[in-house]
Scaffold this motif. Structure first.
Motif, PDB file in Angstrom:
ATOM      1  N   ARG A 150       0.839  -1.199   0.000  1.00 63.13           N
ATOM      2  CA  ARG A 150       0.000   0.000   0.000  1.00 63.13           C
ATOM      3  C   ARG A 150       0.873   1.247   0.000  1.00 63.13           C
ATOM      4  NH1 ARG A 150      -4.622  -1.489   4.544  1.00 63.13           N
ATOM      5  NH2 ARG A 150      -5.969  -2.706   3.158  1.00 63.13           N
ATOM      6  N   VAL A 151       0.740   2.031  -1.060  1.00 61.97           N
ATOM      7  CA  VAL A 151       1.609   3.188  -1.256  1.00 61.97           C
ATOM      8  C   VAL A 151       0.766   4.444  -1.423  1.00 61.97           C
ATOM      9  CG1 VAL A 151       3.386   4.252  -2.709  1.00 61.97           C
ATOM     10  CG2 VAL A 151       3.382   1.760  -2.354  1.00 61.97           C
ATOM     11  N   GLY A 152       1.010   5.447  -0.588  1.00 66.68           N
ATOM     12  CA  GLY A 152       0.367   6.746  -0.736  1.00 66.68           C
ATOM     13  C   GLY A 152       1.253   7.681  -1.536  1.00 66.68           C
ATOM     14  N   VAL A 153       0.641   8.588  -2.286  1.00 67.40           N
ATOM     15  CA  VAL A 153       1.410   9.549  -3.088  1.00 67.40           C
ATOM     16  C   VAL A 153       0.884  10.967  -2.858  1.00 67.40           C
ATOM     17  CG1 VAL A 153       2.060   7.878  -4.857  1.00 67.40           C
ATOM     18  CG2 VAL A 153      -0.038   9.211  -5.143  1.00 67.40           C
ATOM     19  N   ARG A 184       3.809   6.151 -13.185  1.00 69.04           N
ATOM     20  CA  ARG A 184       4.663   4.977 -13.429  1.00 69.04           C
ATOM     21  C   ARG A 184       4.590   3.978 -12.277  1.00 69.04           C
ATOM     22  NH1 ARG A 184       9.885   8.283 -14.341  1.00 69.04           N
ATOM     23  NH2 ARG A 184       8.283   9.879 -14.697  1.00 69.04           N
ATOM     24  N   PHE A 185       4.294   4.485 -11.070  1.00 68.11           N
ATOM     25  CA  PHE A 185       4.222   3.585  -9.924  1.00 68.11           C
ATOM     26  C   PHE A 185       2.999   2.668  -9.999  1.00 68.11           C
ATOM     27  CE2 PHE A 185       6.326   7.405  -7.737  1.00 68.11           C
ATOM     28  CZ  PHE A 185       7.597   6.960  -8.081  1.00 68.11           C
ATOM     29  N   LEU A 186       1.996   3.057 -10.775  1.00 69.93           N
ATOM     30  CA  LEU A 186       0.797   2.228 -10.910  1.00 69.93           C
ATOM     31  C   LEU A 186       1.086   0.945 -11.664  1.00 69.93           C
ATOM     32  CD1 LEU A 186      -1.820   4.961 -11.958  1.00 69.93           C
ATOM     33  CD2 LEU A 186      -1.089   4.322  -9.665  1.00 69.93           C
ATOM     34  N   GLU A 187       2.166   0.911 -12.421  1.00 68.79           N
ATOM     35  CA  GLU A 187       2.474  -0.241 -13.265  1.00 68.79           C
ATOM     36  C   GLU A 187       3.276  -1.307 -12.534  1.00 68.79           C
ATOM     37  OE1 GLU A 187       4.547   1.457 -16.547  1.00 68.79           O
ATOM     38  OE2 GLU A 187       2.885   2.794 -17.110  1.00 68.79           O
ATOM     39  N   VAL A 188       3.676  -1.045 -11.296  1.00 67.94           N
ATOM     40  CA  VAL A 188       4.480  -2.016 -10.558  1.00 67.94           C
ATOM     41  C   VAL A 188       3.577  -3.118 -10.022  1.00 67.94           C
ATOM     42  CG1 VAL A 188       6.046  -2.347  -8.610  1.00 67.94           C
ATOM     43  CG2 VAL A 188       6.126  -0.221  -9.934  1.00 67.94           C
ATOM     44  N   VAL A 239      -1.991   1.955  -5.121  1.00 74.74           N
ATOM     45  CA  VAL A 239      -1.620   3.357  -4.957  1.00 74.74           C
ATOM     46  C   VAL A 239      -2.826   4.175  -4.504  1.00 74.74           C
ATOM     47  CG1 VAL A 239      -0.694   5.410  -6.092  1.00 74.74           C
ATOM     48  CG2 VAL A 239       0.205   3.149  -6.669  1.00 74.74           C
ATOM     49  N   TYR A 240      -2.594   5.027  -3.504  1.00 77.29           N
ATOM     50  CA  TYR A 240      -3.635   5.873  -2.938  1.00 77.29           C
ATOM     51  C   TYR A 240      -3.165   7.331  -2.985  1.00 77.29           C
ATOM     52  CZ  TYR A 240      -5.111   1.403  -0.980  1.00 77.29           C
ATOM     53  OH  TYR A 240      -5.494   0.095  -0.830  1.00 77.29           O
ATOM     54  N   PRO A 276      -5.899   2.956 -11.970  1.00 80.79           N
ATOM     55  CA  PRO A 276      -5.890   2.337 -10.638  1.00 80.79           C
ATOM     56  C   PRO A 276      -5.189   3.175  -9.564  1.00 80.79           C
ATOM     57  CG  PRO A 276      -4.222   1.320 -12.002  1.00 80.79           C
ATOM     58  CD  PRO A 276      -4.944   2.299 -12.891  1.00 80.79           C
ATOM     59  N   ILE A 277      -5.788   4.280  -9.216  1.00 81.80           N
ATOM     60  CA  ILE A 277      -5.306   5.101  -8.105  1.00 81.80           C
ATOM     61  C   ILE A 277      -6.535   5.534  -7.311  1.00 81.80           C
ATOM     62  CG2 ILE A 277      -5.260   7.157  -9.593  1.00 81.80           C
ATOM     63  CD1 ILE A 277      -2.971   8.205  -7.831  1.00 81.80           C
ATOM     64  N   VAL A 278      -6.494   5.324  -6.007  1.00 83.69           N
ATOM     65  CA  VAL A 278      -7.651   5.604  -5.149  1.00 83.69           C
ATOM     66  C   VAL A 278      -7.530   7.019  -4.597  1.00 83.69           C
ATOM     67  CG1 VAL A 278      -8.970   4.881  -3.135  1.00 83.69           C
ATOM     68  CG2 VAL A 278      -7.771   3.167  -4.525  1.00 83.69           C
ATOM     69  N   PRO A 279      -8.469   7.935  -4.932  1.00 81.95           N
ATOM     70  CA  PRO A 279      -8.385   9.322  -4.451  1.00 81.95           C
ATOM     71  C   PRO A 279      -8.959   9.465  -3.042  1.00 81.95           C
ATOM     72  CG  PRO A 279     -10.236   9.093  -5.952  1.00 81.95           C
ATOM     73  CD  PRO A 279      -9.589   7.738  -5.871  1.00 81.95           C
ATOM     74  N   LEU A 280      -8.090   9.541  -2.046  1.00 79.77           N
ATOM     75  CA  LEU A 280      -8.540   9.651  -0.659  1.00 79.77           C
ATOM     76  C   LEU A 280      -8.653  11.094  -0.188  1.00 79.77           C
ATOM     77  CD1 LEU A 280      -6.549   6.773   1.091  1.00 79.77           C
ATOM     78  CD2 LEU A 280      -8.885   6.743   0.198  1.00 79.77           C
ATOM     79  N   GLY A 281      -8.092  12.035  -0.941  1.00 81.19           N
ATOM     80  CA  GLY A 281      -8.095  13.434  -0.512  1.00 81.19           C
ATOM     81  C   GLY A 281      -9.443  13.951  -0.058  1.00 81.19           C
TER      82      GLY A 281
END
Length: 450
Positions: free
Chosen positions: A288-291, A314-318, A323-324, A343-348
């Protein structure tokens, strides 16, 4: 370091562009026209070059041209232009300060110290010189001299700080006194310096009161050693014997590079933890990686330290990584421009304050980000954070190395002198692939570890 650009406006009441129609050889009008344009653009640069073609002795044209080159990261050219301006205008502290600014942005601290020494001789009472020296000393881990010079900020013309009545605390034992710790600068600075708040009781403070913005109130509510949190700019101000800005605490406690106190223990509210558990859902085995790609856009240097969301994609392809986005503010709009299904979850939108953000961060395996307040939050929580830094970053991170004594869980990735983000992100991508690979190789509870 930041100091005012040399401004000695050419004379004449007419608009400079009207003057140029009448006389295209009016160097002053070209200088003023360029000053009215975006200094990072080609039109401003053209105006300054035209002025110098007419009269190469115009020091203000050289200074403006240097400022534009600095803004575009062309530091060697900017330094050369600034040197010409200083040679033409040797008794001007402003010309020297412009050179100092460019040297700082280029990371040439040796020459900048020499320039500042000369400026101190020209204007010994000007706080801008000590402020510039503080940044270099802190970067070089000379915390004794750096924090002493840092106090000059109160006298900078552009510095915004609410003056408080009564004596400032000088670091002496408090012996039963009431102390008010006042706010200064941004959320990240408050999180950075919060480590000193519990230390005040050990010096004999009877009552410790701390100014606080609402966004940090829930997160700091259970902090040990603080008796009361006061709303910023509260009226009436509570009674106290002495006061101190939170950014002056390292000086008062005699902080050295080898004696940085550990981050403060933050008490994340249980209701925030329950909310974070709902937002993130059950652990599915992925990393689980936050950006975060930008700090506060109103901060004057944010454009240098921040970047855009597309670099993080680019981190989404690993494989094996979820990714959040923890991004808040106007940069969140970049998420809305992504293709459906990215595939990135927007938690903001779900994060109402720093307590909510902290609860999410402590459940993440890693945060990858450009420098902003969330980096200080993750570092304070002990969550691994990869901080992607501009060429000359905030002094906390120094000028070299992959670690900082202020946050043991933080790894630093640095731009080179060309200020290019691409090698920084490629290094982080390689390390993320390796980390995700090691994670995938670990056995899963109740499974084979495949």
């Amino acid at each position: 370091m930041s100091a005012p650009m040399a401004e000695r406006a050419p004379s004449g009441p007419a608009h400079p562009w009207r003057r140029l129609v009448e006389d295209p050889a009016d160097a002053d009008a070209w200088i003023l026209s360029g000053a009215m344009l975006d200094q990072t653009g080609d039109r401003a640069a053209l105006c300054h070059r035209r002025a110098l073609a007419i009269d190469p002795t115009r020091e203000l044209a050289w200074a403006h041209r240097a400022a534009g080159l600095t803004a575009r990261g062309r530091h060697a050219e900017a330094i050369a232009c600034n040197r010409v301006a200083v040679a033409l205008w040797p008794d001007s502290p402003l010309a020297g300060l412009n050179l100092s600014n460019t040297l700082y942005r280029a990371g040439d601290f040796d020459e900048e110290l020499a320039v500042l020494a000369r400026l101190v001789r020209l204007e010994p009472d000007n706080p801008v010189m000590r402020w510039g020296r503080s940044q270099i000393r802190l970067h070089r881990a000379d915390y004794a001299g750096g924090f002493a010079d840092y106090e000059s900020r109160y006298w900078l013309p552009e510095y915004v700080y609410r003056l408080h009545r009564g004596p400032r605390w000088d670091g002496a034992p408090l012996d039963g006194k009431f102390i008010m710790v006042t706010l200064e600068q941004g959320f990240g600075d408050t999180l950075l310096m919060a480590r000193y708040l519990p230390m005040l009781k050990a010096l004999g403070a009877r009552r410790v009161m701390v100014e606080l913005r609402d966004e940090l109130r829930r997160l700091f509510a259970g902090m040990e050693g603080v008796d009361a949190f006061i709303a910023e700019n509260a009226a009436p101000t509570p009674l106290y014997h002495v006061h101190s800005s939170i950014m002056s605490l390292p000086l008062r406690f005699g902080t050295r590079f080898d004696s940085v106190p550990p981050p403060v223990r933050l008490a994340v509210p249980e209701e925030a933890r329950a909310k974070a558990a709902r937002l993130l859902g059950p652990d599915d085995g992925r990393l689980r990686v936050g950006v975060v790609w930008s700090g506060n856009a109103a901060f004057s240097s944010n454009a240098i330290r921040a970047t855009t969301l597309d670099r993080f994609l680019r981190f989404l392809e690993v494989p094996g990584v979820a990714v959040y986005s923890l991004q808040k503010g106007p940069p969140e709009e970049e998420l809305g421009r992504l293709p459906p299904g990215t595939p990135i979850v927007p938690l903001g939108p779900e994060l109402e304050d720093f307590a909510d953000t902290a609860a999410v961060v402590e459940r993440l395996d890693l945060v990858i980000m450009t420098d902003s307040s969330v980096a200080h939050l993750a570092g304070s929580l002990g969550t691994p954070v990869w901080n992607l830094l501009q060429h000359v970053p905030y002094w906390v991170y120094g000028r070299s190395g992959t670690t900082t004594p202020w946050y043991p869980s933080m790894r630093l990735y640095r731009q080179g002198p060309d200020e290019d983000w691409e090698p920084v992100f490629e290094a982080a991508l390689r390390d993320l692939r390796a980390l995700a690979g090691r994670r995938a190789a670990l056995p899963r509870p109740g499974g084979s570890g495949a």
